[in-house]
Design an enzyme around this catalytic site. Structure first.
Site, PDB file in Angstrom:
ATOM      1  N   SER A 156       4.715  -8.428   2.491  1.00  0.00           N
ATOM      2  CA  SER A 156       3.516  -8.950   1.818  1.00  0.00           C
ATOM      3  C   SER A 156       3.961 -10.031   0.846  1.00  0.00           C
ATOM      4  O   SER A 156       5.102 -10.000   0.354  1.00  0.00           O
ATOM      5  CB  SER A 156       2.828  -7.824   1.036  1.00  0.00           C
ATOM      6  OG  SER A 156       1.867  -8.346   0.134  1.00  0.00           O
ATOM      7  N   TYR A 169       3.456  -0.750  -4.913  1.00  0.00           N
ATOM      8  CA  TYR A 169       3.279  -1.505  -3.672  1.00  0.00           C
ATOM      9  C   TYR A 169       4.185  -2.746  -3.684  1.00  0.00           C
ATOM     10  O   TYR A 169       4.929  -3.007  -2.725  1.00  0.00           O
ATOM     11  CB  TYR A 169       1.814  -1.911  -3.519  1.00  0.00           C
ATOM     12  CG  TYR A 169       1.510  -2.673  -2.252  1.00  0.00           C
ATOM     13  CD1 TYR A 169       1.301  -2.003  -1.053  1.00  0.00           C
ATOM     14  CD2 TYR A 169       1.436  -4.066  -2.245  1.00  0.00           C
ATOM     15  CE1 TYR A 169       1.030  -2.694   0.122  1.00  0.00           C
ATOM     16  CE2 TYR A 169       1.170  -4.766  -1.079  1.00  0.00           C
ATOM     17  CZ  TYR A 169       0.952  -4.088   0.100  1.00  0.00           C
ATOM     18  OH  TYR A 169       0.693  -4.777   1.270  1.00  0.00           O
TER      19      TYR A 169
HETATM   20  N1  LIG Z   1      -4.581  -6.577   4.829  1.00  0.00           N
HETATM   21  C1  LIG Z   1      -3.883  -7.349   4.022  1.00  0.00           C
HETATM   22  O1  LIG Z   1      -4.412  -8.202   3.290  1.00  0.00           O
HETATM   23  C2  LIG Z   1      -2.372  -7.232   3.963  1.00  0.00           C
HETATM   24  C3  LIG Z   1      -1.664  -8.190   3.260  1.00  0.00           C
HETATM   25  C4  LIG Z   1      -0.285  -8.101   3.197  1.00  0.00           C
HETATM   26  C5  LIG Z   1       0.378  -7.078   3.854  1.00  0.00           C
HETATM   27  N2  LIG Z   1      -0.342  -6.143   4.522  1.00  0.00           N
HETATM   28  C6  LIG Z   1       0.411  -5.068   5.181  1.00  0.00           C
HETATM   29  O2  LIG Z   1       0.005  -4.986   6.529  1.00  0.00           O
HETATM   30  C7  LIG Z   1       0.124  -3.648   6.979  1.00  0.00           C
HETATM   31  C8  LIG Z   1      -1.208  -3.200   7.584  1.00  0.00           C
HETATM   32  O3  LIG Z   1      -2.199  -3.285   6.583  1.00  0.00           O
HETATM   33  P1  LIG Z   1      -3.761  -3.101   6.898  1.00  0.00           P
HETATM   34  O4  LIG Z   1      -4.477  -4.005   5.972  1.00  0.00           O
HETATM   35  O5  LIG Z   1      -4.002  -3.233   8.357  1.00  0.00           O
HETATM   36  O6  LIG Z   1      -3.968  -1.602   6.405  1.00  0.00           O
HETATM   37  P2  LIG Z   1      -4.810  -0.384   7.063  1.00  0.00           P
HETATM   38  O7  LIG Z   1      -6.002  -0.889   7.780  1.00  0.00           O
HETATM   39  O8  LIG Z   1      -4.985   0.627   5.977  1.00  0.00           O
HETATM   40  O9  LIG Z   1      -3.801   0.204   8.146  1.00  0.00           O
HETATM   41  C9  LIG Z   1      -2.654   0.899   7.747  1.00  0.00           C
HETATM   42  C10 LIG Z   1      -2.059   1.582   8.962  1.00  0.00           C
HETATM   43  O10 LIG Z   1      -0.877   2.271   8.551  1.00  0.00           O
HETATM   44  C11 LIG Z   1      -0.906   3.558   9.120  1.00  0.00           C
HETATM   45  N3  LIG Z   1      -0.131   4.490   8.288  1.00  0.00           N
HETATM   46  C12 LIG Z   1      -0.263   4.752   6.979  1.00  0.00           C
HETATM   47  N4  LIG Z   1       0.587   5.710   6.598  1.00  0.00           N
HETATM   48  C13 LIG Z   1       1.289   6.059   7.719  1.00  0.00           C
HETATM   49  C14 LIG Z   1       2.312   7.012   7.984  1.00  0.00           C
HETATM   50  N5  LIG Z   1       2.817   7.817   7.018  1.00  0.00           N
HETATM   51  N6  LIG Z   1       2.805   7.103   9.239  1.00  0.00           N
HETATM   52  C15 LIG Z   1       2.311   6.309  10.217  1.00  0.00           C
HETATM   53  N7  LIG Z   1       1.341   5.399  10.028  1.00  0.00           N
HETATM   54  C16 LIG Z   1       0.831   5.284   8.792  1.00  0.00           C
HETATM   55  C17 LIG Z   1      -2.369   3.940   9.213  1.00  0.00           C
HETATM   56  O11 LIG Z   1      -2.555   4.845  10.283  1.00  0.00           O
HETATM   57  P3  LIG Z   1      -2.822   6.435  10.145  1.00  0.00           P
HETATM   58  O12 LIG Z   1      -3.585   6.642   8.864  1.00  0.00           O
HETATM   59  O13 LIG Z   1      -3.596   6.767  11.372  1.00  0.00           O
HETATM   60  O14 LIG Z   1      -1.449   7.051  10.153  1.00  0.00           O
HETATM   61  C18 LIG Z   1      -3.005   2.608   9.578  1.00  0.00           C
HETATM   62  O15 LIG Z   1      -2.996   2.425  10.965  1.00  0.00           O
HETATM   63  C19 LIG Z   1       0.564  -2.818   5.774  1.00  0.00           C
HETATM   64  O16 LIG Z   1       1.968  -2.658   5.781  1.00  0.00           O
HETATM   65  C20 LIG Z   1       0.133  -3.688   4.600  1.00  0.00           C
HETATM   66  O17 LIG Z   1       0.898  -3.448   3.444  1.00  0.00           O
HETATM   67  C21 LIG Z   1      -1.706  -6.180   4.603  1.00  0.00           C
END
Ligand SMILES: NC(=O)c1ccc[n+]([C@@H]2O[C@H](COP(=O)([O-])OP(=O)(O)OC[C@H]3O[C@@H](n4cnc5c(N)ncnc54)[C@H](OP(=O)(O)O)[C@@H]3O)[C@@H](O)[C@H]2O)c1
Length: 265
Positions: A156, A169
């Site tokens: 990120s 985070y």
């Molecule tokens: N959206 C943004 O603006 C943004 C920006 C920068 C970076 N990111 C990064 O991108 C990634 C995805 O983010 P997102 O926005 O798509 O978030 P999200 O919609 O909350 O998705 C997070 C995913 O991680 C999985 N997860 C969480 N804990 C887990 C565990 N212990 N074991 C296996 N899977 C797990 C969840 O699946 P389950 O709950 O089914 O396990 C879910 O599929 C993250 O690493 C986040 O930090 C996002």
């Protein structure tokens, strides 16, 4: 080019993932679901991994309906045993993933003084230790099979700069950025590339309400391109890191953020 090294094939670079076996963690929603669809469209056989398996199965059905190879596997990235079992399940189908997208992650929006220890543990265990467990399990199996591969850690821009109320985070993502470099150094000799993708603010279900709010709008105005990202804005950078087009990239930290990291102080 040193003596004895093969010349790379000429022509335009290939972003195709045909013949590759990809694992996407956190594929049960948000960016992971999008990444899985992208890698599948680029030709990879995709393993969808997360804790909510019923959501994975629904995506699996949608991908299979497009005549692509997709499978689901339960994983809790914070647990070494669960990670090993997921890789065993893939191995039982003859698959050693040579493309791993370490996307599973969680966030927290709490000031540091109000963050209990167990919240720190949850965030760091998922975002940093989880990526470590998946990357090392994957590399161990690739090395044993004599295969190279590509690991993309989804970090990120908060791994490089900070905002209030995101200390665990931001620390976990900064750790992931540096872990990427450390693993890239150790595994280059095995033909395993390790790179980090640093998204800026990308609209997904979990942040849509905030990003559409007044504070969200103030945040948007600080982004040089004056807009939040869409999941598809990450397609080019991810395919570059994943495919042979990025074959000379390892240990790289690639931001896709509308210029947010270079916004004026
Ligand atoms: N959206 C943004 O603006 C943004 C920006 C920068 C970076 N990111 C990064 O991108 C990634 C995805 O983010 P997102 O926005 O798509 O978030 P999200 O919609 O909350 O998705 C997070 C995913 O991680 C999985 N997860 C969480 N804990 C887990 C565990 N212990 N074991 C296996 N899977 C797990 C969840 O699946 P389950 O709950 O089914 O396990 C879910 O599929 C993250 O690493 C986040 O930090 C996002």
């Amino acid at each position: 080019m040193g003596p004895g090294l093969p010349e790379p094939a000429g022509g335009l670079p290939s972003f195709s993932l045909a013949g590759r076996c990809a694992l996407v963690t956190g594929a049960s929603g948000g960016l992971g679901e999008h990444f899985a669809q992208l890698l599948s469209a680029a030709g990879a056989r995709v393993w969808l991994a997360a804790r909510r398996v019923e959501r994975l199965r629904s995506l699996e059905c949608r991908l299979r309906a497009q005549q692509t190879q997709a499978d689901s596997v339960a994983i809790d990235v914070t647990c070494a045993q669960s990670v090993a079992q997921a890789f065993d399940a893939m191995a039982a189908h003859g698959c050693v993933p040579d493309l791993v997208v370490n996307n599973a992650g969680i966030g927290l929006g709490t000031p540091a003084l109000e963050t209990p220890e167990h919240d720190w543990d949850r965030v760091v265990d998922t975002n940093l230790k989880g990526a470590w467990l998946v990357a090392t399990e994957s590399a161990r199996r690739l090395v044993a099979a004599g295969l190279g591969g590509s690991i993309v850690n989804v970090a990120s821009i908060l791994g490089q700069r900070v905002q209030p109320a995101v200390a665990p985070y931001a620390a976990s993502k900064a750790g992931l950025v540096h872990l990427t470099r450390a693993l890239a150094l150790e595994w280059a000799r095995h033909g395993i590339r390790v790179n980090a993708l640093c998204p800026g603010y990308i609209v997904t279900d979990i942040n849509r309400d905030f990003l559409n709010s007044e504070p969200g709008d103030r945040l948007r105005r600080r982004i040089p391109q004056r807009r939040f990202g869409r999941a598809c804005d990450l397609d080019g950078p991810l395919l570059l890191l994943a495919s042979d087009a990025g074959r000379y990239m390892t240990g790289a930290v690639v931001a896709a953020d509308g210029g947010h990291l270079v916004s004026g102080l």
